[in-house]
Design a protein around this motif. Structure first.
Motif, mmCIF file in Angstrom:
data_model
loop_
_atom_site.group_PDB
_atom_site.id
_atom_site.type_symbol
_atom_site.label_atom_id
_atom_site.label_comp_id
_atom_site.label_asym_id
_atom_site.label_seq_id
_atom_site.Cartn_x
_atom_site.Cartn_y
_atom_site.Cartn_z
ATOM 1 N N VAL A 149 0.910 -1.151 0.062
ATOM 2 C CA VAL A 149 0.085 0.116 0.013
ATOM 3 C C VAL A 149 0.948 1.198 -0.102
ATOM 4 O O VAL A 149 0.357 2.173 -0.692
ATOM 5 N N ALA A 150 2.005 1.108 0.668
ATOM 6 C CA ALA A 150 2.912 2.045 0.777
ATOM 7 C C ALA A 150 4.376 1.988 1.217
ATOM 8 O O ALA A 150 4.202 0.829 2.081
ATOM 9 N N PRO A 151 5.269 2.415 0.555
ATOM 10 C CA PRO A 151 6.651 1.835 0.926
ATOM 11 C C PRO A 151 7.125 2.106 2.326
ATOM 12 O O PRO A 151 6.605 2.994 2.851
ATOM 13 N N PRO A 152 8.250 1.825 2.643
ATOM 14 C CA PRO A 152 8.661 2.270 4.064
ATOM 15 C C PRO A 152 8.916 3.793 3.875
ATOM 16 O O PRO A 152 9.397 4.359 3.194
ATOM 17 N N THR A 153 8.199 4.421 5.097
ATOM 18 C CA THR A 153 8.219 5.945 5.078
ATOM 19 C C THR A 153 8.672 6.259 6.597
ATOM 20 O O THR A 153 8.035 5.761 7.623
ATOM 21 N N ARG A 154 9.543 7.311 6.893
ATOM 22 C CA ARG A 154 9.906 7.995 7.826
ATOM 23 C C ARG A 154 8.674 8.717 8.649
ATOM 24 O O ARG A 154 8.091 9.312 8.002
ATOM 25 N N THR A 155 8.454 8.398 9.809
ATOM 26 C CA THR A 155 7.172 9.293 10.414
ATOM 27 C C THR A 155 7.849 10.226 11.243
ATOM 28 O O THR A 155 8.726 10.412 11.794
ATOM 29 N N PRO A 156 6.849 11.352 11.493
ATOM 30 C CA PRO A 156 7.185 12.483 12.458
ATOM 31 C C PRO A 156 7.602 12.038 13.935
ATOM 32 O O PRO A 156 7.928 12.700 14.789
ATOM 33 N N TRP A 157 7.094 10.661 14.360
ATOM 34 C CA TRP A 157 7.465 9.905 15.630
ATOM 35 C C TRP A 157 8.822 9.089 15.469
ATOM 36 O O TRP A 157 9.019 8.579 16.429
ATOM 37 N N ASP A 158 9.451 9.323 14.405
ATOM 38 C CA ASP A 158 10.716 8.812 14.220
ATOM 39 C C ASP A 158 10.906 7.403 14.205
ATOM 40 O O ASP A 158 11.565 6.534 14.789
ATOM 41 N N SER A 159 9.810 6.817 13.479
ATOM 42 C CA SER A 159 10.013 5.347 13.013
ATOM 43 C C SER A 159 9.755 5.256 11.488
ATOM 44 O O SER A 159 9.545 6.192 10.977
ATOM 45 N N LEU A 160 10.071 4.116 11.173
ATOM 46 C CA LEU A 160 9.984 3.646 9.633
ATOM 47 C C LEU A 160 8.974 2.925 9.446
ATOM 48 O O LEU A 160 8.997 1.774 10.088
ATOM 49 N N ASN A 161 7.628 3.172 8.574
ATOM 50 C CA ASN A 161 6.536 2.531 8.594
ATOM 51 C C ASN A 161 6.346 2.228 7.048
ATOM 52 O O ASN A 161 6.386 2.985 6.483
ATOM 53 N N ALA A 162 5.770 0.819 6.919
ATOM 54 C CA ALA A 162 5.451 0.470 5.700
ATOM 55 C C ALA A 162 4.147 -0.183 5.878
ATOM 56 O O ALA A 162 3.664 -0.881 6.751
ATOM 57 N N ARG A 163 3.196 0.148 4.827
ATOM 58 C CA ARG A 163 1.907 -0.636 4.882
ATOM 59 C C ARG A 163 1.537 -1.404 3.712
ATOM 60 O O ARG A 163 2.135 -1.179 2.602
ATOM 61 N N ALA A 164 0.903 -2.607 4.222
ATOM 62 C CA ALA A 164 0.596 -3.429 2.871
ATOM 63 C C ALA A 164 -0.816 -3.993 3.310
ATOM 64 O O ALA A 164 -1.399 -3.826 4.615
ATOM 65 N N GLU A 165 -1.353 -4.748 2.426
ATOM 66 C CA GLU A 165 -2.856 -5.380 2.573
ATOM 67 C C GLU A 165 -2.738 -6.935 2.378
ATOM 68 O O GLU A 165 -2.048 -7.429 1.379
ATOM 69 N N VAL A 202 4.104 -2.567 9.219
ATOM 70 C CA VAL A 202 5.401 -3.002 10.052
ATOM 71 C C VAL A 202 6.176 -1.828 10.261
ATOM 72 O O VAL A 202 6.394 -0.806 9.417
ATOM 73 N N PHE A 203 6.640 -1.618 11.527
ATOM 74 C CA PHE A 203 7.203 -0.445 11.700
ATOM 75 C C PHE A 203 8.482 -0.801 12.573
ATOM 76 O O PHE A 203 8.721 -1.568 13.304
ATOM 77 N N GLN A 204 9.300 0.144 12.364
ATOM 78 C CA GLN A 204 10.800 0.031 13.046
ATOM 79 C C GLN A 204 11.159 1.501 13.886
ATOM 80 O O GLN A 204 11.023 2.299 13.103
ATOM 81 N N GLU A 205 11.531 1.413 14.985
ATOM 82 C CA GLU A 205 11.992 2.487 15.620
ATOM 83 C C GLU A 205 13.269 3.126 15.443
ATOM 84 O O GLU A 205 14.125 2.318 15.203
ATOM 85 N N LEU A 206 13.189 4.154 15.031
ATOM 86 C CA LEU A 206 14.817 4.891 14.631
ATOM 87 C C LEU A 206 15.346 5.604 15.823
ATOM 88 O O LEU A 206 16.426 5.795 15.772
ATOM 89 N N GLY A 207 14.414 6.350 16.529
ATOM 90 C CA GLY A 207 14.885 7.307 17.584
ATOM 91 C C GLY A 207 14.966 6.946 18.994
ATOM 92 O O GLY A 207 15.531 5.680 19.250
ATOM 93 N N ALA A 208 14.365 7.635 19.898
ATOM 94 C CA ALA A 208 14.155 7.528 20.967
ATOM 95 C C ALA A 208 13.773 6.141 21.349
ATOM 96 O O ALA A 208 14.120 5.541 22.516
ATOM 97 N N GLY A 209 12.651 5.728 20.686
ATOM 98 C CA GLY A 209 11.935 4.506 20.983
ATOM 99 C C GLY A 209 13.333 3.363 20.920
ATOM 100 O O GLY A 209 12.949 2.354 21.702
ATOM 101 N N ALA A 210 14.023 3.464 19.889
ATOM 102 C CA ALA A 210 15.133 2.269 19.756
ATOM 103 C C ALA A 210 16.114 2.557 21.091
ATOM 104 O O ALA A 210 16.515 1.671 21.582
ATOM 105 N N ALA A 211 16.211 3.718 21.256
ATOM 106 C CA ALA A 211 17.099 3.953 22.580
ATOM 107 C C ALA A 211 16.568 3.429 23.792
ATOM 108 O O ALA A 211 17.303 2.740 24.584
#
Length: 160
Positions: free
Chosen positions: A104-120, A129-138
């Motif tokens: 539905v959408a490729p991996p996209t960096r979000t304002p809350w600092d995660s990398l999110n991809a959407r599929a059906e 599917v989401f990957q924390e990139l910033g403070a959440g990962a820390a």
């Protein structure tokens, strides 16, 4: 009262196909399976942790805008979407498609600092599917919770 587990029950037409998809795309193991009269079947695929995320319509629309670029029609009442935290959102998006999901959408960096991809998923479920990139990962790294650096839980609509 204490809640010990959250189970999200998805009604699917083909249990075997759904198990294959979630096993192949996300590596979820089948822990239990039961059958009953009349063809009734269920498969239990555990996930180590679960979060109940409550979001109003404006937040849902904001998440759609961030992840997809426009509102996405949801075939399920209540606009249900399932989000899975992963170590590598780009690889997970590839795995989702390889297992039969429609991107539905490729991996996209979000304002809350995660990398999110959407599929059906093949069953019509919207999956992020989401990957924390910033403070959440820390936070995960500091907590020593076993999540590899660069992954974690984050805010879909709050986190993913």
């Amino acid at each position: 009262m204490t809640v010990h587990q959250l189970r999200l029950v998805l009604e699917v037409d083909d249990v075997d196909a759904a198990v294959r998809f979630y096993r192949e795309a996300l590596g979820l193991p089948e822990a239990e399976a039961y059958e009953a009269a009349g063809g009734a079947r269920v498969a239990i695929l555990p996930i180590e942790t679960a979060t109940l995320e409550l979001a109003n319509r404006a937040q849902i629309e904001f998440i759609d805008e961030v992840e997809v670029g426009h509102p996405v029609a949801h075939p399920f009442p209540g606009r249900i979407r399932v989000a899975f935290e992963v170590t590598d959102a780009e690889a997970a998006a590839i795995d989702l498609e390889a297992a039969g999901a429609t991107p539905v959408a490729p991996p996209t960096r979000t304002p809350w600092d995660s990398l999110n991809a959407r599929a059906e998923a093949p069953d019509g479920m919207q999956v992020t599917v989401f990957q924390e990139l910033g403070a959440g990962a820390a936070r995960h790294e500091r907590a020593g919770d076993g999540v590899e650096p660069g992954a974690g839980s984050g805010p879909d609509g709050a986190a993913g």
